[in-house]
Design an enzyme around this catalytic site. Sequence first.
Site, PDB file in Angstrom:
ATOM      1  CB  SER A 146      -0.883   0.003   1.249  1.00 31.53           C
ATOM      2  OG  SER A 146      -1.559   1.239   1.407  1.00 31.53           O
ATOM      3  CE1 TYR A 159      -4.308  -2.395   5.262  1.00 33.06           C
ATOM      4  CE2 TYR A 159      -3.357  -0.304   4.535  1.00 33.06           C
ATOM      5  CZ  TYR A 159      -3.892  -1.549   4.243  1.00 33.06           C
ATOM      6  OH  TYR A 159      -4.012  -1.955   2.931  1.00 33.06           O
TER       7      TYR A 159
END
Length: 281
Positions: A146, A159
């Site tokens: 990501s 995350y």
Amino acid sequence: MDLQMMLLDVIYFILRGSVRIVFRPRTKPIDGELVLITGSGGVLGRLFALELVREAGGKAHPYRVDVTNRVEVYCTADEVRTDLGRNVTMLVNNARVVARERLMDCPDELVERTMKVNCHALFWMTKAFVPQMKEQNHGHIITIASVLGLFSTACVEDYCASKFSAVGFHESLAHELLTEEFDGVKTTLVCPYIVDTGMFDRCKIRDEVALFLAPLDPEYCVEQAMNAILIDQPLVCIPRLTYLPVISRALLPWESNVVTYRFMGSDKCMYPFIENEKKND
């Protein structure tokens, strides 16, 4: 002499990269490859499966496995080899989760789950399938990370930490393969912006900026990732605009990046997402 050769190599790869932006390299055929995708039950995983099955030919074989359980991963790896009579040659590490709560309100178990799925699973999948790739000097390891593994934002500490770890793991593995001259085993690190899969529903940046940086359509994301995979591109950020924060993070003072984040609304972009999750509980 070594310094001169290094500088020439650097210049060559800069020029090659620049040319590739304009003239797309020829894609490699992957028909006949055995592809394994984790998290294929999710939106991105399913799209990757459809795209790779189409490119590679053949059919899909579903296996249910807890990627956080290393014993289960190793047993399933043996099962795959026994069932299909061959080794996996393309590994797509795609499984991912997020706690969906602010750190101080989040149960420890959810934090651990994020780290286990998004990071620890990479170790078990690599140990289960990469040794055979190295033996044959043939394969491709794809990590779906990501942009939040390259730069971060507030309220998603679990995350961001897991994706920074995934990026570090992938790059270290890529260096190891290159150092030991396994040039037939390729690696691609995919770092997409927020994808419209529902994982970060209600995530919001400044309206004017969102015109240029809206959540990615899942099909577009997979299409761009596939474009990179099929030319053995080591890293792809999707969209290309997200390379800019990576560069600014490296070159500008911390305070400059903070000011930019605030202007874009990136500093609080996850607040609506967290609040929405609270309402749904």
